[in-house]
Design an enzyme around this catalytic site. Structure first.
Site, mmCIF file in Angstrom:
data_model
loop_
_atom_site.group_PDB
_atom_site.id
_atom_site.type_symbol
_atom_site.label_atom_id
_atom_site.label_comp_id
_atom_site.label_asym_id
_atom_site.label_seq_id
_atom_site.Cartn_x
_atom_site.Cartn_y
_atom_site.Cartn_z
ATOM 1 N N GLN A 1 1.078 -1.549 0.225
ATOM 2 C CA GLN A 1 -0.504 -0.302 -0.075
ATOM 3 C C GLN A 1 0.562 1.360 0.388
ATOM 4 O OE1 GLN A 1 -2.023 -0.537 4.044
ATOM 5 N NE2 GLN A 1 -0.469 -0.633 4.723
ATOM 6 N N ASP B 1 -9.920 -5.114 12.801
ATOM 7 C CA ASP B 1 -9.961 -3.536 12.602
ATOM 8 C C ASP B 1 -8.939 -3.301 11.202
ATOM 9 O OD1 ASP B 1 -9.533 -0.520 12.565
ATOM 10 O OD2 ASP B 1 -8.264 -0.517 13.333
#
Ligand SMILES: Cc1cc2nc3c(=O)[nH]c(=O)nc-3n(C[C@H](O)[C@H](O)[C@H](O)COP(=O)(O)OP(=O)(O)OC[C@H]3O[C@@H](n4cnc5c(N)ncnc54)[C@H](O)[C@@H]3O)c2cc1C
Lengths: 502, 498
Positions: free
Chosen positions: B234, B360
């Site tokens: 990312q 999460d």
């Protein structure tokens, strides 16, 4: 003069910038045609040094042969061997594996069986795919399942939709209604032999003709139906019996979004069956002659000659005349040549629009597209992958295509595959590092017009003596359910016979 | 003397080629289709050079002064070319016009250089030698530039500063020409002053160039970027504005240091405080260590296993001096074990069980991430919980993406879990949703750790209350073979952003 030189430098620089193609390795794999040739050329074969008495021999460890063995074993019958000519069992449901993933060489999915398909449900229950009446999610194809490249972009699903006109939509709806009507007749079942009616008039015309007769003229619908025939039967809709064409659409009532699939395709099933049936299985054991000896049958391989009370012949039916002297006539069995390839993808080609699906198809390509072996991975990231590329050679006569397939080199097919993929992934040559290709001259039987209702097919399928036929080609189209059904039916007949003769 | 002269030829040739390459590169960066851009740029540039060469015949007097002036003009126009193009693309309309106007202007000026120089030098050398030497150095300069450009200039300096650097070189050539040919100049002082002015302008430009590039590239983050890195997985970007640090992963906001405590207190405590004596805790995603910071507030917790895909993320939040104060150094705590792995396959092979799990993950923006929100995933995770264990799942916004939120609730329910949906207000995100799920019934905690800034025991029931505009809606469960969640998410967020 000066500008020339300068522009040359500039152009040379530009020329350097597009990335260079990767070197691509690979070759033809699983070449069974040599063995096939030996069979068809009738030798020479070594005489078996050993003779073994055994009640039953099953020839061919494809899905049909293994299903027979699975059924025999479940019934507690253990006195048989399962002979396979290749080193690896599975037949057309064979698989391979590399450091990235397992991948299929042929059959790659099982449509989710409906509630009435008891036999295949039993097998899948045995393998833990169906648990307490519910399908284990991990074996159902993950989202997104399919996409189609059409008008320069990908759309969701294989049925062409992008830029569809009102006429296309109307015909899709009408086609769907007609298929529902056919479904309601109960004539289209899996296995096909369970049907209440024989393939009648529909088997006398081709699927393409049927579409015309019913005034279906949407090019999208025509493409879609043709694709279905090429994908499932290895034949164009104009060469496929309308009964078989309708069967594709009208026979299934899935009770879950599917299909069922695995990285190695149906090789996942083959692998587990082979393990379970290991004690019966003899690989690298090509049967080259089957001959009667009194009431018994002699089954010869180069290592052992089996003397059996009963033989289940689960190798492709067209081979029978090469192995037996008084084989039934099988000249109407026609097979389509196929090629599958497994491509090692070092990095996914860049693309925009919707995400890569499990099955990726290009509109109006002569090929059938590719399936992503790593699609069923639970990970969120795959840099390297394996794509399985499918190509049924359906344009023109099978014999000519077979000659083309077997007479050209690896380089020819590698380039043809890359050219086809480059239409949708212009970068593909920078992403692939290896292409292995498997050629199958007689990959699958074709439900040609009239074949399903032909006497010849019915005669072989109904044989009930010491020699029983069991290959899926007896159904006129080969899918796993038909292979399993033929295998199990032959096993039942054999059990009856052997039980009776004791 | 002649060495210096030919060095000038070498340098101006390099400059000329660099401007051409810069224009071509920028055009392909900004407009795409590099083959078309390069061909047309090279074509126009060479054509303009031809015009320049032809125009040179009309220059008769004061050749040296003209040469110096042209050098200065090339330096200015060429030096600022890429900054102008960048800004023009960002703020203007006629980018293509600007592009070709600049290319043609530079081309004409560069086309004038060599013919003029040859004429200036024609009395000092034999014609034969002159042509041979000038052209040799001209080509050598072009070669040098063409190698320097992709290998050093673009990666090290960037396009804006590369152009300016070569503008400076043109100006330097101009300046030293005023000395070399001083006797042929009427007013060398004026030209020298002009050269210094150009050099100063370009020098300022070099300093300013950074801001131009940074401003252009940062514009979507609005704040000052303090860290940006493309990892294997990312793009991690950290921005800082006054005392507010924000983390963006692939341009999705993950937290704002001003209010992240609200998010992380809500994510951890309603669940963990309800499992008294919890010893083993699992955190999936959350490589920023902020949830771990909250978990470490429980003395009973003996081990925290943090599973995050990106090693760069956990390394950054273990070591970066601006970030470790945010998570209180939680990732360096001896009770914490970091695993860099893809969560789903990792769970498949993991055998341990946990009293509490925090889930999460990034929002389900695509089918790959969507796998982490499926019945199969939750069932697998539930098998890693102890009998009274709980999991808390970040579940997007029940206000902005209501169906998405309730789809996650439904999915957990279909996975056979008891669910307790709740939400909290986090200014940076708006109303945010979580789901608590477990096999055993949930009893709200009697006490919370000391020192929380947001949660209170009295305020807890409010979290579990959903006002009308966030109340449950029916939604299908998200399953591996039918990921409705990704479609819901796509629909709901695109309605907001378009
Ligand atoms: C490219 C391709 C894709 C397909 N995809 C699907 C799919 O996705 N889903 C699906 O349901 N079906 C698919 N099929 C159909 C497939 O044929 C069937 O599913 C099934 O595998 C057929 O099994 P079978 O046992 O009838 O035949 P085969 O697989 O042909 O098995 C015959 C076996 O006999 C062996 N044999 C032959 N001669 C001898 C000899 N003399 N001695 C010993 N052994 C011998 C062969 O080596 C082979 O193992 C596909 C077929 C092809 C070609």
């Amino acid at each position: 003069m000066k500008p020339d030189r300068r522009s040359f430098l500039g152009v040379a620089l530009v020329g350097l910038w597009p990335k260079t193609d990767r070197p691509i390795s690979g070759g033809f794999v699983n070449e069974s045609d040599r063995a096939g040739h030996r069979l068809r050329g009738r030798g020479p074969f070594a005489a078996p040094p050993q003779r073994v008495r055994i009640p039953l021999v099953v020839v061919g460890a494809g899905m049909a042969g293994m299903a027979a063995a699975w059924h025999l074993d479940k019934r507690g019958f253990r006195d048989f061997v399962l002979l396979e000519m290749e080193a690896q069992p599975g037949g057309v449901s064979r698989w391979g594996e590399n450091d990235i993933s397992a991948y299929p060489w042929g059959a790659h999915y099982v449509p989710v069986p409906g509630p009435k398909s008891l036999l295949i449900r039993e097998l899948l229950e045995d393998l833990g795919v169906l648990v307490n009446g519910k399908w284990d999610d991990r074996h159902l194809c993950f989202s997104p399942q399919e996409r189609l490249f059409l008008h320069g972009r990908w759309q969701d699903g294989i049925e062409p939709n992008l830029a569809a006109t009102a006429r296309d939509h109307e015909q899709y709806r009408r086609f769907e209604r007609r298929m529902q009507e056919f479904r309601a007749t109960g004539a289209f079942t899996i296995p096909m032999e369970r049907a209440e009616k024989e393939p009648g008039l529909l088997d006398r015309i081709s699927m393409a003709d049927w579409l015309r007769r019913e005034s279906f003229d949407s090019p999208y619908l025509a493409w879609y139906v043709n694709y279905a025939c090429r994908d499932d039967y290895g034949a164009a809709s104009s060469a496929t019996s309308a009964w078989a064409g309708v069967h594709y659409f009208a026979a299934r009532e899935p009770d879950e979004k599917g299909p069922l699939t695995w990285p190695e395709g149906n090789g996942w099933i083959a692998r587990r069956l082979a393990k379970r049936l290991g004690c019966y299985l003899r690989t690298a054991a090509m049967v080259y002659r089957i001959a009667p000896e009194g009431a018994r049958m002699r089954v010869a391989t180069e290592a052992v000659e089996y003397v059996a009370d009963c033989v289940i012949f689960a190798a492709p039916t067209f081979l029978a005349p090469y192995l037996m002297e008084s084989a039934p006539p099988v000249s109407h069995f026609e097979y389509s040549p196929w090629l599958t390839a497994n491509l090692v993808i070092e990095r996914p080609p860049r693309e925009s629009g919707i995400e890569q699906a499990w099955d990726n198809v290009t509109y109006e390509s002569p090929t059938l597209g590719y399936v992503v072996a790593t699609h069923q991975s639970l990970g969120t990231r795959q840099d390297r992958s394996v794509w399985t590329f499918y190509w049924a050679l359906t344009d023109g006569p099978a014999a000519r295509n077979r000659k083309l397939l077997l007479g050209t080199d690896w380089h020819y097919w590698k380039e043809a595959i890359l050219d086809d993929l480059a239409r949708v992934h212009p970068e593909i040559r920078q992403c692939v590092s290896r292409i292995d290709i498997m050629r199958m001259g007689h990959a699958m039987v074709r439900p040609t017009v009239g074949f399903l209702s032909s006497e010849e097919r019915l005669r072989v399928a109904r044989l009930n003596g010491p020699l029983l036929f069991a290959h899926s080609d007896l159904s006129g189209f080969s899918i796993i359910e038909e292979a399993q059904y033929r295998g199990v039916t032959a096993a039942d007949r054999a059990l009856k016979r052997l039980g009776g003769s004791r | 003397m002649s060495a210096v002269l030919f060095l000038s030829v070498f340098l101006i040739a390099a400059c000329g080629l660099i401007y051409e390459l810069i224009a071509g590169t920028l055009a392909s960066y900004l407009l795409g289709d590099s083959v078309l851009q390069f061909s047309t740029i090279i074509g126009s540039y060479l054509f303009a050079m031809g015009i320049g060469s032809w125009l040179s015949r009309f220059l008769n007097r004061g050749l040296v002064a003209r040469f110096v002036a042209i050098e200065l003009m090339v330096g200015m126009v060429g030096g600022f070319s890429s900054a102008l193009l960048f800004l023009g693309f960002a703020y203007g309309h006629g980018f293509r016009f600007e592009l070709y106007a600049l290319v043609i202007a530079i081309g004409i000026l560069v086309g004038l250089e060599i013919p003029l120089l040859m004429r200036i030098l024609k009395d000092r050398f034999q014609f034969r030698d002159l042509v041979a030497h000038v052209l040799t150095f001209d080509y050598l300069g072009a070669l040098g530039a063409s190698l320097l450009f992709p290998l050093i200039l673009v990666p090290k300096l960037g396009l804006v500063r590369s152009a300016m650097l070569f503008g400076i070189i043109n100006a330097v050539v101009a300046l030293w020409s005023t000395y070399l040919f001083a006797e042929q100049l009427a007013r060398p002082a004026t030209l020298r002053a002009a050269s210094i002015a150009v050099l100063a302008a370009l020098g300022c430009g070099m300093v300013f160039a950074n801001q131009i590039t940074v401003a252009a590239e940062n514009n979507i983050y609005a704040d000052e970027v303090i860290f940006a890195r493309d990892t294997h997985y990312q793009r991690i970007v950290l921005t800082k504005w006054k005392d507010d640090i924000r983390l963006f992963l692939s341009s999705h906001l993950q937290f704002s240091s001003r209010d992240e405590y609200r998010y992380h207190e809500a994510l951890v405590h309603p669940g963990l405080a309800a499992v008294p004596g919890a010893r083993r805790v699992l955190v999936l995603g959350g490589g920023d260590g902020l949830a771990v910071r909250e978990i470490l507030k429980y003395p009973s917790v003996q081990s925290v296993t943090l599973v995050d895909l990106d090693p760069e993320m956990t390394r950054l939040f273990s070591t970066h001096p601006l970030l470790t104060p945010l998570n209180g150094g939680s990732l360096k705590n001896p009770r914490v074990k970091i695993v860099n792995a893809d969560a789903f396959p990792w769970l498949e092979q993991e055998t341990g069980s946990y009293d509490f799990a925090v889930v999460d993950f990034p929002d389900p923006t695509n089918y790959s991430l969507g796998k982490l929100y499926t019945t199969t995933f939750y069932r697998l995770l539930a098998r890693h919980l102890t009998v009274r264990g709980l999991m808390a799942v970040q579940s997007t916004s029940p206000l902005f993406a209501r169906k998405t939120y309730w789809c996650i609730v439904e999915t957990l329910k279909q996975a056979g879990l008891e669910v307790h949906p709740y939400h909290a207000y986090v200014p940076a995100f708006g109303e945010w949703g979580f789901v608590m799920a477990g096999m055993a019934p949930y009893h709200p905690p009697a006490a919370l750790p000391q020192g929380l800034r947001f949660l209170t025991i009295r305020g807890l029931p409010e979290l579990f209350d959903f006002p009308g505009d966030m109340a449950p809606v029916t939604a299908e469960p998200n399953r591996l073979n039918d990921q409705v969640l990704v479609r819901y998410y796509d629909q709901e967020w695109s309605e907001i952003t378009h």
